[in-house]
Design a protein around this motif. Structure first.
Motif, PDB file in Angstrom:
ATOM      1  N   ASP A 153     -17.746  -9.166  -1.159  1.00 30.56           N
ATOM      2  CA  ASP A 153     -17.085  -7.927  -0.721  1.00 30.56           C
ATOM      3  C   ASP A 153     -17.340  -6.768  -1.670  1.00 30.56           C
ATOM      4  N   ARG A 160       0.802   4.153  -2.954  1.00 33.07           N
ATOM      5  CA  ARG A 160       0.441   5.540  -2.648  1.00 33.07           C
ATOM      6  C   ARG A 160       1.526   6.530  -3.086  1.00 33.07           C
ATOM      7  N   LYS A 210     -10.131  -0.813  -3.969  1.00 31.87           N
ATOM      8  CA  LYS A 210     -11.307   0.069  -3.919  1.00 31.87           C
ATOM      9  C   LYS A 210     -10.981   1.373  -3.196  1.00 31.87           C
ATOM     10  N   GLU A 211     -10.219   1.290  -2.122  1.00 32.44           N
ATOM     11  CA  GLU A 211      -9.849   2.499  -1.378  1.00 32.44           C
ATOM     12  C   GLU A 211      -9.088   3.474  -2.269  1.00 32.44           C
ATOM     13  N   LEU A 212      -8.180   2.956  -3.091  1.00 30.73           N
ATOM     14  CA  LEU A 212      -7.319   3.812  -3.913  1.00 30.73           C
ATOM     15  C   LEU A 212      -7.861   4.008  -5.328  1.00 30.73           C
ATOM     16  N   ASP A 213      -9.020   3.431  -5.610  1.00 35.06           N
ATOM     17  CA  ASP A 213      -9.637   3.527  -6.938  1.00 35.06           C
ATOM     18  C   ASP A 213      -8.680   3.052  -8.027  1.00 35.06           C
ATOM     19  N   ALA A 248       0.831  -1.211   0.000  1.00 33.36           N
ATOM     20  CA  ALA A 248       0.000   0.000   0.000  1.00 33.36           C
ATOM     21  C   ALA A 248       0.858   1.250   0.000  1.00 33.36           C
ATOM     22  N   PRO A 271     -13.817  -4.256  -7.222  1.00 33.06           N
ATOM     23  CA  PRO A 271     -13.476  -2.926  -7.736  1.00 33.06           C
ATOM     24  C   PRO A 271     -14.105  -2.693  -9.111  1.00 33.06           C
ATOM     25  N   HIS A 325      -6.511  -7.068  -0.370  1.00 34.92           N
ATOM     26  CA  HIS A 325      -6.126  -6.440  -1.637  1.00 34.92           C
ATOM     27  C   HIS A 325      -7.341  -5.847  -2.353  1.00 34.92           C
ATOM     28  N   ALA A 333      -9.980  -4.654  -0.928  1.00 39.84           N
ATOM     29  CA  ALA A 333     -10.298  -3.425  -0.192  1.00 39.84           C
ATOM     30  C   ALA A 333      -9.329  -2.307  -0.552  1.00 39.84           C
ATOM     31  N   LEU A 334      -8.055  -2.642  -0.709  1.00 32.65           N
ATOM     32  CA  LEU A 334      -7.059  -1.626  -1.048  1.00 32.65           C
ATOM     33  C   LEU A 334      -7.317  -1.056  -2.437  1.00 32.65           C
TER      34      LEU A 334
END
Length: 345
Positions: free
Chosen positions: A234, A172, A210-213, A168, A237, A205, A207-208
């Motif tokens: 879940d 980022r 989706k969080e970061l689009d 992650a 994405p 992964h 979730a990550l």
């Protein structure tokens, strides 16, 4: 006397009529793979190619010779010469994640960098090894259906949570990394204890992404239903890609209904894979992509030999034949799809 079966790099295919994108390749693995390959040639042919051969060897004797070990710049240039101008470099263990990050940073603003985007994750077969914890011992390793004992590496001393956190952090900090992957599940190389660790890693992964689009690249081996269950439970994405898709037409129908993308590699050209070609016919062409998964999964007729992005045209041509559409259309549509999924190169 029969010709020896060549093991080295296949000849470059005819260039594509329009540019194409390799949706999934492992540039970090190509040179190490090539270093371990030895071709077998007649002595006369080896001499012709400039290799040293034993003194006094008969022209018809066989001799083993090393094959070319290309640099990343070589791989990119070779691919561009046949129309494969862009690719997604996938790093899916902690060492490869760092390598991918470094490559994209070091080549920024260069011709090589302009051809590359990245995807990073902890591979499903890596997840159980991280899940053993820093005090893991070999007697705790689990043999899967493949019958092979996994190998612990220094990177596996990092806990799974910390490994995913490192993924992650890299994502980022690096805008050239546009996908989380390859992640998913692999029931061929994992025993019963490892399955739950894989599932937890996969969910983290998802979730990550989706969080970061970001796009999600999925590894699915002998785990079709398990992967689908996680995605449906879940929420997948928006841009979910099945790398080296290995399912059948029914699974492709589910993917079509969900708006997922299927990426086809060399196996779609193998004679026995009628189910895979049936799946290709089910998908809208604008949800199909192509890849090499190099240095693995070399397309027909070079199965078993080293693979690299310059061999992608064989797979693109297979897609065109199976779908009954012009080759330039397959290039155009799959390239446009790759850009829609990952953004501009």
């Amino acid at each position: 006397m029969p010709k020896p079966r060549e093991r080295g790099w296949p000849a470059a295919p005819e260039a594509l009529p329009a540019v194409a994108v390799d949706n999934h390749t492992h540039l970090d693995a190509i040179a190490p793979y090539a270093q371990g390959v030895r071709d077998r040639l007649r002595v006369a042919e080896a001499r012709r190619r400039g290799y040293e051969v034993p003194a006094g060897a008969d022209d018809m004797d066989l001799v083993e010779v090393p094959i070319r070990v290309p640099s990343v710049a070589d791989v990119v240039a070779d691919a561009a010469s046949v129309g494969v101008t862009r690719m997604v470099q996938v790093g899916c263990d902690l060492d490869a994640v760092r390598w991918t990050d470094d490559l994209l940073n070091e080549t920024a603003g260069t011709a090589v960098g302009g051809a590359l985007l990245g995807a990073v994750a902890i591979h499903p077969n890596e997840a159980p090894l991280h899940g053993l914890g820093p005090d893991a011992a070999e007697d705790r390793l689990e043999i899967g259906p493949d019958g092979l004992l996994p190998t612990l590496e220094p990177r596996h001393a990092t806990s799974l949570d910390d490994a995913i956190a490192q993924v992650a952090a890299v994502v980022r900090a690096n805008p050239r990394i546009r996908a989380i992957g390859e992640t998913g599940m692999d029931l061929f190389r994992t025993g019963p204890r490892g399955v739950e660790i894989q599932r937890a890693s996969f969910r983290a992964h998802v979730a990550l992404a989706k969080e970061l689009d970001l796009a999600l690249q999925i590894h699915d081996r002998d785990a079709h239903q398990e992967v689908i269950d996680v995605l449906l439970a879940d929420g997948a994405p928006e841009r979910t890609v099945f790398h080296c898709f290995s399912g059948d037409a029914e699974m492709a129908r589910i993917a079509r209904e969900q708006g997922w993308y299927l990426s086809f590699a060399g196996p779609v050209s193998f004679a026995a894979n009628d189910d895979l070609r049936a799946a290709l016919r089910v998908m809208p062409l604008d949800h199909v992509m192509v890849e090499t998964d190099a240095p693995f999964l070399t397309p027909h007729p070079y199965r078993g030999r080293p693979n690299a992005p310059y061999l992608l045209p064989h797979t693109v041509r297979t897609v065109a034949e199976v779908r009954g559409v012009p080759l330039d259309e397959v290039c155009r549509v799959t390239s446009s799809t790759a850009q829609r999924v990952y953004g501009d190169w």
